[in-house]
Design a protein around this motif. Structure first.
Motif, PDB file in Angstrom:
ATOM      1  N   ASN A 500       0.828  -1.206   0.000  1.00 51.23           N
ATOM      2  CA  ASN A 500       0.000   0.000   0.000  1.00 51.23           C
ATOM      3  C   ASN A 500       0.861   1.255   0.000  1.00 51.23           C
ATOM      4  O   ASN A 500       0.628   2.195  -0.786  1.00 51.23           O
ATOM      5  N   SER A 503       2.533   1.545  -3.281  1.00 49.48           N
ATOM      6  CA  SER A 503       1.620   1.917  -4.369  1.00 49.48           C
ATOM      7  C   SER A 503       1.199   3.365  -4.261  1.00 49.48           C
ATOM      8  O   SER A 503       1.050   4.065  -5.259  1.00 49.48           O
ATOM      9  N   ASN A 504       1.022   3.830  -3.031  1.00 52.32           N
ATOM     10  CA  ASN A 504       0.720   5.259  -2.826  1.00 52.32           C
ATOM     11  C   ASN A 504       1.863   6.106  -3.381  1.00 52.32           C
ATOM     12  O   ASN A 504       1.630   7.083  -4.103  1.00 52.32           O
ATOM     13  N   LYS A 507       1.809   6.032  -6.873  1.00 48.60           N
ATOM     14  CA  LYS A 507       0.627   6.763  -7.369  1.00 48.60           C
ATOM     15  C   LYS A 507       0.892   8.257  -7.385  1.00 48.60           C
ATOM     16  O   LYS A 507       0.524   8.968  -8.300  1.00 48.60           O
TER      17      LYS A 507
HETATM   18 MG   LIG Z   1      -3.241   3.679  -1.414  1.00 51.13          MG
END
Ligand SMILES: [Mg+2]
Ligand SMILES: Nc1ncnc2c1ncn2[C@@H]1O[C@H](COP(=O)(O)OP(=O)(O)OP(=O)(O)O)[C@@H](O)[C@H]1O
Lengths: 604, 441
Positions: A500, A503-504, A507
């Motif tokens: 997470n 991926s953040n 992102k």
């Molecule tokens: Mg996220």
């Protein structure tokens, strides 16, 4: 309480009563006694005077008889003979006269010789002149005021009535004697009174001493000293009173101790209870408040005691005191300042006396800020969930309607539409999975399978996976310490957390950005830092990013397919494994997510 | 607690003290020296006398057809008296008993003064079952005994002095012959019956020859009478040079040789009834005051409760002794006791205790009739008023203390108004030149 003055004391009163009673008794005795003595003395005096005068009269009679017999012709001889009989009489006799039947004074004592030969005018003599018996009179000489006893005795010469003998004797000597007796009696009375008073003084103390003790004890008790005891002197009424009093003191002490401990308990309860308590009098003025109330209301009790509770609670505009008495629901008070939100809930109850009259109010105040926030969060959460669910459903609905309306016939369009629908479905599934996972974390009925893991190696594998599947132009930099660091973690879950975070970072990283993965050992912990060079997070939003559904920029995040649950899950999981997670960010410079995990310090 | 104990002890001590004090007050005893109040000796001035020695007749008479014969020898009289006292007299209603109805001699004993029945029954035995005699107010001074006309019974009549009131009795246990014998043995002289004022007297019809009697005397001291006459002798104080003693209620005084005691303060009337004659004799016996021979010489009763005066006269030989000087000297030969409510209210009597040594100088006294005649003719004595007439001795009050002897001179004495007078001095007064004196009345 002052000491009772002597003249008001029972002791004095008892002495007074004693002495008065003795006085009364002595008076009665005295009256009776002196009256009897007087009667007896006067009677005996009179009796003796009577016999004296009877003797004189006999002697006079004899003298007359002898004189007549020897010297018939010479009346002077008779007089002389009579006169002789009247000599040498005792001094207290004031007057002696011999009066013949013609009321002529034949002879008299030396002091009254001048009346001899004259006629008497004395009424007593005249009226008794022919009397055959001795008569007695008590008179007061109106000239000298002397009290006299008068005896008239008939004089008989050879059984013939000759005249009377008049004897007058002063009573004064008798009265002087009586006076003396009375004085003796009076001094005896005074002596008796003195003795009685002194004895009474000491005897009365027998009674008053326990009373004084009791009075002192009452005083002590009233001042809160229960340790004193009245000495039980004798098992009489006062002794019983003393015993009862001691019992009462003991009971009082017990009761007082009970009350005191209750009071202390209550006080500590009041002091340490988390609710604020305010008590008012009947008019609603504050008389008591505990620390918590001070704390909650931000006042000092000294400042507000006596003020109206309406002002204290800042509800003057909305309520009157009478309302509070009838109020059954609680009211919420907003004490929020610019800095923080403070919400208080106040419950009112009425204090009543035994007879049912309202005596005041008790207000109980709790801090409901947190509760209200939780409520808000929950509502927000539900709204978020609904919103998050509705968005894909709305999208799916519109695509499905389009398919129904005929787009299905267009194969490409249909495929595209179905693809969108599928994507939305997956998104929903992912969302629901996240929610499920969160709820499982919340309810804590999930199971963490802790495994001893070599942390650096574990992280290398994750990084390796990311580097292989990366689509964007992003560089991964790894700063891993040498050596092996073992942690006890649930590999799946930690993988999910790091996924997470990475991926953040991906992102929100721009094209060509660098993502740094750094592991350092910090004492007993191992610290992981994942930094990017993305947009960053505004400082004020930093703490909130771990909240559920929180997204800094909702629109962009949505576009990037985020639901705002990832970091929330991460936080729960890290904390579940005994770690800590936080974020650091500079706006437009990048974001660093830190988390710390405890090392397993078992050596291999 | 100590204090309480102390207080209790103090209180207890106080209570004890007050109890003791109360006891002391209630049963008060002084701390005077002990003395025994009963230590006074029984008073005995002289001797006691039997009642018949005092109440006795001084004349015995025989009345027969030749007239009255009698004599006054005490010894002879006593014999007759004793004989009669051994008899029993029973009151009789048989009035046929009477004088002069028979020629049997009547034997009479005469007392110098009338006696109450009470006193009489002390000397004579009366068969008095119904007590009628004791209720009688009669005063008796003579008794006449004689045989009944039929010679079977002996009768006796008791007379009042005037011989008007009579008490008829029959006599038992009397041998008339013995009585007669006693009379026969004696030397009787003719006597003359004379009626005086209220009394019939029998006087010698011939001259009487007597001797003056010389007697030593001794004066009793007044103090000897203190324990007799005063109830509380310790409380008696002398005055007037010890011729008078008084306890301020009673008084005893000596005038010449006469003691006079008076207790004027007797008020209670609760004294028991007592005949003053018997009471007086018993009182005299009680204290043994009979110094010489005395004979009962009269009573005056004030009431029936026994108040009255009894008189006893000294006798020398067969005759009574008189003093006719001024008032208190009368009692030189006399003892007089007055009773009031059973208490002695007056005592007058002689203080002389005579000791006769013998007679000297024979004196002849005229017969009674002659004396009466002389009195009526030579003096202004009212002979009709004479109540009694008798021969006796005159005893003058001894004037000099150095001579302890006294002489009693025989003389005739007459009594007027209760007082005795010497006939000789009456006659001498009457004969006396320029005598201005009246005869006392
Ligand atoms: Mg996220
Ligand atoms: N590296 C980062 N750079 C800039 N903003 C970030 C970064 N990581 C997280 N954020 C912000 O924090 C928010 C929350 O992130 P989170 O991972 O919880 O949600 P998401 O990534 O939007 O959705 P999800 O991870 O559930 O698919 C993001 O919406 C984003 O605004």
């Amino acid at each position: 309480m002052n000491k009772v003055g002597f003249f008001k004391s029972i002791q004095f009163k008892m002495v007074l009563i004693y002495t008065l009673l003795i006085l009364l008794a002595m008076q009665l005795i005295g009256v009776y006694f002196s009256d009897r003595v007087k009667t007896i003395t006067l009677d005996s005096f009179e009796k003796s005077l009577e016999s004296q005068s009877q003797l004189i009269s006999w002697n006079v009679g004899e003298a007359i008889r002898e004189a007549r017999d020897t010297n018939v012709d010479d009346p002077n001889h008779v007089t002389d003979q009579i006169q002789n009989q009247l000599m040498e009489l005792d001094n207290n006799i004031r007057e002696v006269e011999v009066i013949d039947e013609n009321t002529v004074i034949v002879a008299a004592d030396e002091k009254h010789e001048d009346v001899v030969g004259k006629r008497t005018t004395n009424r007593l003599i005249i009226q008794n002149l022919s009397s055959n018996v001795t008569n007695k009179y008590r008179r007061t000489d109106h000239k000298s005021g002397e009290r006299v006893d008068i005896v008239t005795t008939p004089i008989k010469v050879d059984n013939q009535h000759y005249g009377i003998l008049y004897v007058e004797k002063s009573f004064e000597s008798v009265y002087a004697q009586l006076q003396q007796i009375n004085q003796i009696l009076a001094s005896a009375t005074i002596f008796a009174l003195l003795v009685t008073a002194v004895l009474g003084f000491f005897l009365a103390r027998t009674i008053t001493r326990p009373l004084v003790q009791m009075q002192r004890q009452v005083l002590a008790v009233s001042q809160g000293n229960f340790t004193r005891k009245v000495q039980m002197t004798e098992p009489d009424e006062i002794g019983q009173l003393a015993t009862s009093f001691n019992n009462m003191t003991m009971k009082l002490r017990e009761a007082n101790a009970t009350t005191e401990s209750e009071r202390r308990k209550l006080k500590s309860v009041l002091t340490y209870m988390t609710d604020g308590v305010i008590a008012t009098d009947r008019k609603g003025n504050v008389i008591l408040m505990n620390n918590r109330a001070e704390q909650l209301l931000g006042v000092y009790r000294h400042d507000v005691t006596g003020n109206s509770i309406l002002d204290l609670l800042k509800i003057r505009k909305e309520h009157k005191i009478m309302d509070l008495y009838e109020l059954t629901d609680s009211i919420v008070l907003d004490f929020s300042t610019d800095d923080e939100t403070i919400l208080l809930r106040a419950n009112f109850s009425v204090v009543k006396k035994d007879n049912g009259i309202t005596n005041g109010l008790i207000a109980v105040i709790h801090d409901v800020t947190e509760q209200e926030q939780v409520d808000m969060e929950r509502r927000e959460f539900v709204a978020n969930v609904s919103h998050e669910l509705r968005t894909p459903l709305t999208t799916m609905k519109s695509y499905l309607e389009a398919l129904q309306d005929g787009a299905v016939e267009d194969a490409a369009l249909a495929t595209k539409f179905l693809g969108v629908t599928q994507r939305e479905t997956e998104r929903m599934i992912r969302l629901v999975n996240d929610l499920l996972q969160l709820s499982r974390l919340d309810s804590r009925d999930y199971k963490i399978h802790l495994e001893r893991t070599e942390y650096v190696e574990f992280c290398q594998s994750i990084m390796d996976r990311f580097e292989m599947s990366k689509k964007q132009n992003i560089e991964f930099v790894r700063y891993f310490p040498r050596g092996s660091f073992y942690v006890n973690v649930d590999r799946d879950k930690l993988t999910q957390v790091i996924d997470n975070i990475l991926s953040n970072a991906i992102k929100y990283s721009p094209e060509g950005g660098t993502i740094t993965f750094r592991i350092t050992r910090r004492g007993r912990n191992i610290r992981t830092m994942i930094s990017d060079q993305g947009v960053g997070i505004p400082k004020e939003n930093l703490p909130k990013i771990f909240n559920r559904f929180y997204r800094v920029d909702r629109a962009r995040s949505r576009k990037l397919g985020g639901t705002g649950l990832g970091l929330a899950i991460a936080k729960e999981m890290i904390e579940a494994q005994g770690g800590e997670i936080w974020a650091e960010s500079d706006w437009n410079r990048g974001t660093t997510i830190h988390f710390v995990l405890p090392l397993d310090r078992r050596d291999n | 607690m100590h204090r309480e104990v102390f207080k209790s002890i103090l209180l207890g001590a106080l209570v004890l003290a007050s109890v003791t004090m109360t006891f002391n007050i209630l049963f008060y005893k002084s701390d005077f020296e002990n003395y025994n109040p009963n230590s006074t000796k029984r008073v005995a001035i002289a001797q006691a006398r039997n009642i018949p020695e005092v109440i006795r007749p001084n004349l015995m008479l025989e009345h027969n057809s030749n007239g009255e014969f009698g004599q006054n020898s005490t010894n002879q009289i006593q014999r007759v008296y004793t004989l009669l006292r051994q008899s029993i007299f029973r009151e009789s209603t048989n009035y046929t008993i009477g004088q002069g109805t028979n020629n049997n001699p009547h034997y009479t004993l005469v007392f110098p003064a009338p006696l109450t029945i009470d006193a009489l029954s002390k000397v004579f035995s009366f068969d008095d079952n119904d007590k009628s005699l004791t209720r009688s107010k009669l005063l008796i001074d003579r008794v006449e005994v004689f045989s009944s006309p039929n010679g079977r019974n002996v009768n006796a009549v008791f007379y009042s002095p005037d011989e008007r009131s009579k008490l008829y009795t029959t006599v038992d246990h009397l041998n008339m012959n013995n009585l007669k014998g006693l009379y026969v043995d004696t030397n009787l002289h003719p006597y003359d019956r004379q009626a005086l004022n209220g009394k019939i007297v029998y006087l010698p019809d011939n001259k009487t020859y007597m001797y003056s009697e010389i007697s030593y005397y001794q004066r009793l001291s007044l103090e000897e009478f203190i324990p007799i006459l005063f109830t509380d002798p310790d409380n008696v104080f002398p005055s007037r040079g010890k011729t008078e003693y008084t306890d301020s209620e009673r008084q005893m005084e000596r005038t010449n040789n006469v003691i006079q005691f008076v207790n004027p303060g007797i008020t209670s009337s609760s004294g028991q009834k007592q005949d003053p004659i018997i009471g007086s004799i018993e009182w005299m016996n009680n204290f043994k005051i009979w110094t010489d021979n005395y004979i009962y010489q009269g009573v005056s009763l004030k009431n029936s409760r026994g108040d009255g005066t009894a008189t006893f006269r000294m006798t020398l030989g067969n005759y009574m002794v008189f003093n006719t000087e001024t008032y208190p000297n009368w009692y030189l030969s006399l003892i007089e006791l007055s009773w009031k409510s059973g208490e002695l209210s007056n005592y007058r009597g002689t203080l002389l205790d005579l000791n006769p040594v013998g007679g000297q100088g024979r004196i002849a006294l005229d017969s009674g009739k002659e004396i009466l005649d002389q009195l009526s003719s030579n003096t202004n004595v009212q002979v009709k008023k004479i109540e009694d007439l008798t021969i006796g001795y005159e005893l003058k009050n001894p004037t000099s203390d150095s001579d302890q002897s006294i002489s009693a001179t025989p003389d005739w004495f007459y009594k007027i108004g209760g007082r005795w007078y010497s006939v000789t001095s009456a006659l001498m007064n009457a004969r006396g030149i320029n005598s201005g004196k009246e005869t006392p009345s």
